[in-house]
Design a protein around this motif. Structure first.
Motif, PDB file in Angstrom:
ATOM      1  N   PHE C  56      -8.462   1.290  20.035  1.00  0.00           N
ATOM      2  CA  PHE C  56      -7.629   1.261  18.828  1.00  0.00           C
ATOM      3  C   PHE C  56      -7.605   2.609  18.121  1.00  0.00           C
ATOM      4  CE2 PHE C  56      -7.775  -3.276  19.455  1.00  0.00           C
ATOM      5  CZ  PHE C  56      -6.530  -3.686  19.012  1.00  0.00           C
ATOM      6  N   LEU C  59      -4.995   4.593  19.825  1.00  0.00           N
ATOM      7  CA  LEU C  59      -3.646   4.182  19.438  1.00  0.00           C
ATOM      8  C   LEU C  59      -3.344   4.611  17.999  1.00  0.00           C
ATOM      9  CD1 LEU C  59      -3.448   0.603  20.992  1.00  0.00           C
ATOM     10  CD2 LEU C  59      -2.061   2.576  21.640  1.00  0.00           C
ATOM     11  N   ASN C  63      -0.130   7.579  15.489  1.00  0.00           N
ATOM     12  CA  ASN C  63       0.774   7.291  14.378  1.00  0.00           C
ATOM     13  C   ASN C  63       0.631   8.346  13.286  1.00  0.00           C
ATOM     14  OD1 ASN C  63       1.499   4.858  15.670  1.00  0.00           O
ATOM     15  ND2 ASN C  63      -0.301   3.856  14.809  1.00  0.00           N
ATOM     16  N   GLY C 276       3.699  -5.663   7.625  1.00  0.00           N
ATOM     17  CA  GLY C 276       3.162  -6.998   7.393  1.00  0.00           C
ATOM     18  C   GLY C 276       1.688  -7.066   7.703  1.00  0.00           C
TER      19      GLY C 276
ATOM     20  N   PHE D  90      -2.833   2.299  11.412  1.00  0.00           N
ATOM     21  CA  PHE D  90      -2.118   1.020  11.396  1.00  0.00           C
ATOM     22  C   PHE D  90      -1.825   0.560   9.968  1.00  0.00           C
ATOM     23  CE2 PHE D  90      -5.039   0.667  15.171  1.00  0.00           C
ATOM     24  CZ  PHE D  90      -4.072   1.041  16.094  1.00  0.00           C
ATOM     25  N   VAL D 102       5.366   6.372  15.185  1.00  0.00           N
ATOM     26  CA  VAL D 102       4.592   5.121  15.155  1.00  0.00           C
ATOM     27  C   VAL D 102       4.387   4.574  16.561  1.00  0.00           C
ATOM     28  CG1 VAL D 102       5.208   4.476  12.802  1.00  0.00           C
ATOM     29  CG2 VAL D 102       6.728   3.843  14.688  1.00  0.00           C
ATOM     30  N   GLY D 104       1.768   4.506  18.381  1.00  0.00           N
ATOM     31  CA  GLY D 104       0.543   3.729  18.539  1.00  0.00           C
ATOM     32  C   GLY D 104       0.695   2.323  17.973  1.00  0.00           C
ATOM     33  N   ALA D 105       1.373   2.216  16.859  1.00  0.00           N
ATOM     34  CA  ALA D 105       1.588   0.902  16.248  1.00  0.00           C
ATOM     35  C   ALA D 105       2.473   0.048  17.148  1.00  0.00           C
ATOM     36  CB  ALA D 105       2.220   1.060  14.861  1.00  0.00           C
ATOM     37  N   LEU D 106       3.518   0.655  17.667  1.00  0.00           N
ATOM     38  CA  LEU D 106       4.382  -0.085  18.592  1.00  0.00           C
ATOM     39  C   LEU D 106       3.593  -0.456  19.850  1.00  0.00           C
ATOM     40  CD1 LEU D 106       7.680   1.998  18.180  1.00  0.00           C
ATOM     41  CD2 LEU D 106       7.122  -0.209  17.145  1.00  0.00           C
ATOM     42  N   GLY D 107       2.688   0.419  20.230  1.00  0.00           N
ATOM     43  CA  GLY D 107       1.843   0.130  21.399  1.00  0.00           C
ATOM     44  C   GLY D 107       1.001  -1.119  21.192  1.00  0.00           C
ATOM     45  N   VAL D 108       0.461  -1.282  20.011  1.00  0.00           N
ATOM     46  CA  VAL D 108      -0.330  -2.488  19.715  1.00  0.00           C
ATOM     47  C   VAL D 108       0.535  -3.733  19.897  1.00  0.00           C
ATOM     48  CG1 VAL D 108      -1.406  -3.809  17.847  1.00  0.00           C
ATOM     49  CG2 VAL D 108      -1.974  -1.392  18.173  1.00  0.00           C
ATOM     50  N   GLU D 111       1.251  -4.260  23.603  1.00  0.00           N
ATOM     51  CA  GLU D 111       0.084  -4.727  24.365  1.00  0.00           C
ATOM     52  C   GLU D 111      -0.224  -6.187  24.066  1.00  0.00           C
ATOM     53  OE1 GLU D 111      -3.454  -2.356  24.098  1.00  0.00           O
ATOM     54  OE2 GLU D 111      -2.388  -0.490  24.539  1.00  0.00           O
ATOM     55  N   HIS D 114       2.181  -8.353  25.803  1.00  0.00           N
ATOM     56  CA  HIS D 114       1.868  -8.472  27.228  1.00  0.00           C
ATOM     57  C   HIS D 114       0.789  -9.522  27.464  1.00  0.00           C
ATOM     58  CE1 HIS D 114       1.168  -7.383  31.385  1.00  0.00           C
ATOM     59  NE2 HIS D 114      -0.118  -7.215  31.109  1.00  0.00           N
ATOM     60  N   MET D 328       1.941  -7.077  11.408  1.00  0.00           N
ATOM     61  CA  MET D 328       1.182  -6.041  12.114  1.00  0.00           C
ATOM     62  C   MET D 328      -0.331  -6.189  11.933  1.00  0.00           C
ATOM     63  SD  MET D 328       1.416  -3.400  14.015  1.00  0.00           S
ATOM     64  CE  MET D 328       0.251  -2.154  14.573  1.00  0.00           C
ATOM     65  N   GLY D 329      -0.750  -6.432  10.710  1.00  0.00           N
ATOM     66  CA  GLY D 329      -2.184  -6.526  10.439  1.00  0.00           C
ATOM     67  C   GLY D 329      -2.837  -7.646  11.220  1.00  0.00           C
ATOM     68  N   THR D 332      -3.107  -6.429  15.161  1.00  0.00           N
ATOM     69  CA  THR D 332      -4.270  -5.602  15.511  1.00  0.00           C
ATOM     70  C   THR D 332      -5.508  -6.476  15.628  1.00  0.00           C
ATOM     71  OG1 THR D 332      -4.468  -5.094  13.150  1.00  0.00           O
ATOM     72  CG2 THR D 332      -3.459  -3.429  14.531  1.00  0.00           C
ATOM     73  N   LEU D 335      -5.305  -8.678  18.822  1.00  0.00           N
ATOM     74  CA  LEU D 335      -5.474  -7.902  20.050  1.00  0.00           C
ATOM     75  C   LEU D 335      -6.932  -7.482  20.227  1.00  0.00           C
ATOM     76  CD1 LEU D 335      -4.278  -6.586  22.567  1.00  0.00           C
ATOM     77  CD2 LEU D 335      -3.664  -4.593  21.158  1.00  0.00           C
ATOM     78  N   ALA D 336      -7.577  -7.111  19.129  1.00  0.00           N
ATOM     79  CA  ALA D 336      -8.997  -6.746  19.226  1.00  0.00           C
ATOM     80  C   ALA D 336      -9.818  -7.942  19.693  1.00  0.00           C
ATOM     81  CB  ALA D 336      -9.512  -6.247  17.868  1.00  0.00           C
TER      82      ALA D 336
END
Lengths: 452, 491, 452, 491
Positions: C56, C59, C63, C276, D90, D102, D104-108, D111, D114, D328-329, D332, D335-336
């Motif tokens: 993370f 990633l 940004n 969000g 993020f 952004v 990395g944010a789009l990457g989250v 992922e 996926h 988004m929050g 992350t 995903l973690a």
């Protein structure tokens, strides 16, 4: 101002209740010539939270952080990964903003934690008992020397040349005033420690022998023979552990006969923090408990017969004994002890052993890789997660050159032992679970380039 | 629900940490592989979080309520300071990195040092002491080094009767005999008695100002002058600096050394007993003897003056007190606190602290004896005695009764100069409404103690534990957990 | 695995108690062809905390963050400084890991906080009552339109052209299925809003008029005339507030006659978070309360007569009314509502007004500075902390060029209104207390350079 | 101590925030300057921290103890996830920044998408829905869009009686008539009845699997085939995915759309009622209708497909459901959590969740009626009814009795198909010891309810509040605080 709840009208009303005309009336006892009329000159006025945060952000960005660069420093402070739950728990207001648990009925959280901490430390060190923590490893080491003096009524302490030079310096500073005599020496860049020297000089004047394990150069040596000889002469063995993670892989000092074991607990839970606050660990044999410095937490029962915990044996301490106390210490490192204890609870026996294995294996691989560099020799036969390299040139400028390449490549012995020419080519390299093989490769490549 | 010990709920095979698998290597542990079990229980992460969260709820804390602890200054701990201290640039930096890579960290130390020196009107500051008592030691060692440097061995340190226990303990540690200075009926140092005792054997005095009775030592400047005239030095215990910060500079009072409890005046969290931090400000006379290492500024660059570099311009240092450079994590917090208040706000801190204390003094002096209230306002704390309680009722009963009212007790039985002392320090971060409620609660408890209400003897009733047996704990100390001898039957 | 407390021996023992031979016996109801034999292919196995954190971090570093660069974006999401104590409090396990307060006896913390939040929102918006929060501003806006339909039993909603285009899109999506008719238009790059148009088309079929305040271009306009006309025709005025900080400086929508006021609460306490989670605000006149969507917290007493709080009027909700509910909503944005409420408590009336003044003053200065750039015109007569610039060329590539220089220089109308040529030269610039004058200068200089 | 409301302790003149002074400018507020007071009380920072800290302690939470809430999956919330979500990269990124800034944010988002697609065996995922019910709406809108696209207007959605209330509410919102499907005596969908009802007016079915009785719908594949054969689509409520993640892929069961409650299966915190997050996985048949925006990968670069770019390859989208891109929050955090478990660990999650539930079922079925236990093991939750309690004693009494034992009650009166239902979901993050204690506590409470112990009627006694009067609250709602009409006398 955001931290001050009184409003101007509160202040007026309160002055009225008190019967004072102005706040100056309350400072009437201050001699006129010492009273300041307004804010002290040359200092800025209050700042918003945003402004303060921004200022610190700017300062923080001027530091090269361990996490974002290949990092290999140790020498008494180790970078380990600390689980996020540790920091979460220590930030709970009930722990963070609690007072020293002198009122045990409303401090059982802190007290039970300390009791668990003491048990964990005692077991890790192979001792009977442990205290509720000291300022750090270096002061714990000095306190242990003082305690040995009180027990043996002798003043001569033998310090291994493998003891961290800062710990030696602290002891020397204190000994200037207490009249203790310290026998110490510079380490040699060899696979052997100076245990032969120590065995040789232990005598009936000796209060204690102080041995670091693993030592400042990373070497690991059995202390049993020193313990035996010391005991034969009525002296104590004090073992010093600056990397407690090592004890997941190697024997506890208590197993080898150490009477007092002290250490730096920073490795678990605390983080690097540019040197502090850290947490001193202090354990010993049960029979010496009344000579221990620092706070102790003990089990008892309450008026309903329920198990509970209290600070105990405070008759050793300064607030009761004043000038006859075992130490002037009035503070432990409670919150760091909590962090240490949580981290060790998360690890458990299984996790600590795995963590130790991982550290050792990565260090072995790194040592092999780095000693392939032409001109670089590995000093150690034995080590845990830290070892000493002998470089073909002075190490200190090499470390600076590595830093220019954004590599934090270990601690030069020149930094630790300024002026000691025999040590100036030595480079201390620590390898923990946080070092990737890519980090090692980057480091090795840069080192080779700098050396050629 | 009672919370069991980790040894009762964890197992050696459980872990709350996942690690990468270790590569296979031949071990080089010097044939000292550990074979014996350590005996460390592990918990999964959910169990760990719950264990400590539940434990935490057995604690009282400043986030939960008022802590009227005299001399201990429990004030609000801003979360900004926690955030700042955790910035990677400070938290994730090794103390032995090349100084070029830690300029920001050194900058924090230097900036804080500048504030402390300026706020106290002193010449220098030793940043490395790790707590107040450690700072006292630093100051006394500096005095000793200064005396040694002029070849003037002296053997006695004078302390007022009302001193913190750390004062005599520290002086004794540094090899001094400790003698008491008597107090006047007004709770202050007896200047005449002090002057009478001064002489060529007196290395110095250790004074707390404002003192532990909550009073400003009006004669401080005279005391300092007398001590200096007799060839000694003046150490000031800075535990009560909260009362005067921004309004009085200790340097203007002739003080030579004073520690500053960053966790008191500058609000670094107590953390259940530490870590603290005790920088010591030093007068020009003592500055040359300050311990190593310290931070210096050379043009734009910060330097760390360590053993090797000290010789050039700081050769008289009495040495090193700790590994590394002191309590960095506390420096960031304290500096954030200080900058947030600024010069104007710190002055307001002292004013509100003193105002709050006098509000408490006035609100209670008719129900509790205030032995020194006749002599004028108090500073940041109000002192009461147990005179007038019913027979068999003591300060301890009042303290435990306060717990049931939802408050942490005040400091009790200190200072020793007042019988059954109760020392109350509200600090500047409590609101008028909180003080008002507290005064009401303490009045009620005090009246019960004066009336001899027997129910008070069994307080606290509403705490996680009733009164605990401290005697048993000390008689046969149980300091570590041991497996019960007879294993409990399986579930 | 660190989150799973069961050990292998626990599992065996439990299977024994259950009377199952293996775990597969418990999955016997899954049709054989759907059972997977082992871990799903193509996905990695479990990872250490350190490895996850590192992933993370990598990633995150890709940004460009708002704090470390000159930053001027708004358009419905604003960067404000959030006091550290807000995040501290919302991370307390008792708030963070609590459930929906359906068992009020052990959820008074959440419930009292929601009651305070409702009161704060109602007062801020100038309304009688507010609910316990919605997903976000855009869904709150749509729910308000739906509610107006239920109240008026009409289906035609007039949307101001100043309504955020995403809010319009959400309403359009929903209206496809509900049969509502939406009357909307593109905004014009002028100082005037389309209130004349709206006043013109309000009729007896109109359920509601939806007006954003300040609007998408930052313009501020009195809604009283629209309210009056709407009420005269039996329609409702719905006001939409995407920047609640503005209400520290300008009149509340309720003062101007709005019947329902909805908004995005992100500005206070929540942070940008790439969109969000945010928190929808929803307030209305008391008479409409039983038509409100979402959770409501109400005051009551317990069996001992003590004041307490409960979720109430749940007969409007899906878990009781099922297909007859006022909304299908089952979640609010509780933790974000808490953050909003804490931030607003810290500010208080005084702080909010000061914050609003500061935002406005800095925005005025920035607008003046930026409109000095040759070819750049300020569209707005009125604005709070956000305004629209008319650039001499298309704004979208300008924003990208600014980003190349590490400046996050606003939101292009091309991004918000793709394909609308009349708007493509518009650039929306937000200026909050976090923008320094150096930031503005850097921005202005770069913009001038890019434009010439 | 009771905690007052902020309106009772704060004042308009107090603030806990310091701000720079505003430069003087002529205001341009369109003559709409606010004149009236807003009525917002302020508190200083110390008062604020204490107010909310005290309030928090009135809450029960997963960090404090076990939450046996069926269908709501309260499991451990790792703090790693909180840390990751707060990384500036993020947390401090605006949703409308240029996509180049952004990545990395789009990457989250990509992922996580996926993982969700792969774990469910589906074709696509809509990430923007903000909660489970919002996800249901997304799925139903996709079904409606697909039917519209083929010109096949249909009017009915079928739901089992045991469905979550959100299912019929959602279908109704999307304009469908809702009809119930009956259940078999084994607590599952009556396949024959379902087949009989299918026809050209049925747009689809909404099934929960595992269902709300805690049972796997054995006939799921047959149900899907029948619905598809009749021209409809299958929506699956994914609230119970925790039971099967890693062991069953919903795509293999013929499901067309399923929302995933990230706060249930993937442990984003409930936060006292939100925020949630409800991504919806979609079959190949529904994927073309997924809402905007979504993240796509083009070589090394992530793209955000919005209104303007959708036309090229996603022209059938039914539109936008929210401003910006979703939670988004929560992405992350989820995903973690997912990466921490990995494919092997997620499978273990399902196994341990089911094992724990069956352990509870077995431990209680002799004291509480378990209506479907005869038909085999349960999945991740165990269902009991109130049959056999003493006259006048109900599920509610058991729930409130559990509070006094230190537990949050189970889910009560849901599902509706069982009288006085008690639905218990232990999740995989509870230890055997915790389950054992809980079973003991619930057995004791159940036996009191069967014996008609009158003290149970007044439970809870040890909670911050006794039973609250919900009727009064609803009859005359008091939703905001108002100044008491008669001001209290001054102190």
């Amino acid at each position: 101002m955001r931290y001050l709840p009184l409003t101007p009208s509160d202040r007026q009303a309160m002055l009225g209740v008190i019967g004072a005309k102005s706040i100056d009336d309350l400072f009437v006892d201050v001699p006129a010539q010492a009273r300041l009329d307004g804010p002290i000159q040359g200092l800025p006025n209050h700042a918003s939270e945003m402004a303060v945060e921004r200022h610190f952000s700017e300062l923080a960005r001027k530091n090269m952080t361990a996490s974002h660069n290949p990092f290999f420093l140790g020498a008494g402070a180790y970078k380990h990964h600390v689980p996020a739950s540790v920091d979460h728990i220590i930030q709970r207001g009930e722990f963070l903003t609690a007072y020293t648990p002198y009122q045990p009925e409303i401090a059982q959280g802190t007290l039970q934690m300390l009791f668990e901490f003491q048990t964990q430390v005692a077991r890790l060190f192979g001792c009977d008992v442990a205290n509720a923590s000291m300022y750090d490893g270096s002061t714990a080491c000095w306190e242990a020397i003082g305690m040995a003096g009180r027990i043996t009524k002798r003043t001569k302490a033998l310090l291994s040349s493998g003891l961290h030079p800062h710990y030696v310096s602290v002891a020397k500073t204190m000994a200037q005033y207490t009249g203790d005599r310290l026998d110490t020496a510079l380490p040699e860049l060899s696979a052997q420690t100076d245990s032969a020297r120590l065995l040789d000089v232990i005598d009936d004047d000796t209060s204690c022998v102080v041995v670091q394990y693993p030592d400042i150069l990373g070497r690991i040596e059995d202390m049993s023979a020193i313990a035996a000889k010391a005991h034969a002469h009525g002296a104590l063995l004090i073992a010093v552990v600056t990397e407690p993670v090592a004890l997941g892989a190697i024997k506890a000092p208590g197993e080898m006969g150490a009477d007092i074991v002290v250490g730096e607990g920073q490795s678990l839970g605390v983080g690097l923090q540019f040197g502090g606050p850290y947490v001193g660990l202090f354990a010993c044999k049960e029979k010496f408990v009344r000579q221990m410095p620092g706070r102790l937490c003990g089990e008892t029962v309450d008026a309903d017969g329920k198990r509970g915990f209290v600070l105990t044996l405070s008759t050793r301490e300064q607030h009761i004994r004043r000038e006859k106390a075992t130490s002037n210490i009035c503070t432990n490192s409670g919150l760091c002890a909590l962090a240490f204890s949580i981290h060790l609870t998360l690890l458990g026996e299984k996790g600590l052993r795995e963590l130790a294995s991982l550290n050792h294996a990565l260090a072995v691989q790194a040592a092999d890789r780095l000693s392939q560099i032409p001109g670089v020799e590995l000093v150690n036969d034995s080590f845990f997660n830290e070892f000493t390299l002998h470089l073909p040139k002075e190490a200190r400028p090499v470390v600076r050159a590595l830093a220019d390449r954004k590599i934090l490549g270990g601690v030069s012995l020149g930094r630790l032992y300024p002026g000691a020419d025999s040590l100036s080519n030595g480079l201390l390299v620590a390898v923990t679970e946080t070092a990737t093989s890519a980090d090692v490769e980057t480091f090795a490549a840069a080192l080779q380039e700098i050396l050629t | 629900l009672e919370e069991a010990l980790i040894f009762e709920i964890g197992t050696a095979g459980t872990t709350g940490v996942d690690l990468a698998e270790a590569p296979k290597v031949a071990s080089r542990l010097g044939n000292l592989e550990r074979h014996r079990d350590i005996g460390l229980p592990g918990l999964s992460e959910p169990e760990t979080v719950r264990h400590y969260t539940r434990l935490s709820r057995q604690n009282y804390a400043i986030d939960l309520g008022f802590f009227p602890l005299g001399s201990c200054t429990m004030k609000h701990n801003p979360r900004l300071n926690e955030k700042v201290a955790r910035m990677a640039g400070f938290a994730d930096v090794h103390p032995l990195q090349p100084v070029e890579t830690v300029q920001g960290a050194l900058g924090v130390i230097h900036e804080l040092a500048h504030w402390l020196i300026t706020l106290t009107g002193m010449k220098a500051v030793a940043m490395s002491p790790k707590a107040g008592a450690h700072g006292e030691l630093c100051g006394i060692l500096a005095i000793r080094a200064a005396l040694t440097a002029r070849g003037d061995a002296r053997s006695v340190i004078l302390c007022p009767e009302s001193a913190h226990g750390t004062n005599p303990a520290t002086a004794a540690f540094a090899g001094y005999a400790v003698e008491n200075i008597p107090a006047t009926s007004e709770g202050r140092v007896d200047l005449a008695a002090l002057k009478a005792r001064l002489g060529p054997d007196v290395a110095g005095v250790m004074i707390t100002n404002p003192n532990t009775c909550g009073l400003f030592e009006r004669d401080m400047r005279d005391i300092s002058d007398a001590v200096h005239a007799a060839g000694g030095y003046v150490y000031c215990d800075g535990a009560n600096f909260n009362a005067i910060v921004g309004r009085v500079r200790p340097g203007d009072l002739g003080i030579d050394a004073m520690h500053i409890n960053l966790h008191k005046t500058f609000s670094t969290p107590h953390g259940g007993g530490g870590p603290g931090s005790g920088p010591v400000v030093l007068s020009a006379a003592l500055a040359p003897y300050a311990p190593l290492p310290f931070v210096d500024k050379d043009g734009d660059q910060y330097q760390l003056v360590e053993e090797e570099t000290a010789g050039e311009h700081h050769g008289s240092s009495f040495g090193r007190m700790v590994a590394f450079h002191g309590q960095m994590g506390m420096f960031t917090r304290a500096l954030a606190y200080i900058m947030s208040h600024g010069a104007d706000g710190l002055r307001q801190v002292a004013e509100d602290a003193v105002l709050n204390a006098n509000y408490i003094l006035r609100g209670l002096e008719d129900v509790l004896e205030a032995p020194f209230a006749h002599s004028g306002p108090c500073m940041h704390e109000a002192l009461f005695s147990d005179n007038g309680l019913a027979d068999g009722y003591s300060t301890l009963d009042i303290a435990k009764g306060l717990i049931d009212e939802g408050y942490h007790p005040m400091t009790v039985y200190f200072p020793l100069v007042v019988h059954g002392a109760m020392l109350i320090e509200p600090t500047e971060t409590e609101s008028k409404a909180t003080l008002h409620q507290f005064i009401g609660a303490l009045r009620s408890v005090a009246q019960r103690a004066k009336a001899g209400d027997p129910s008070l003897k069994s307080a606290p009733k509403y705490a996680p534990r009733r009164r605990l047996d401290e005697t048993q704990a000390a008689r046969k100390p149980v300091l570590v957990w041991r497996e019960p001898e007879h294993a409990v039957a399986a579930e």
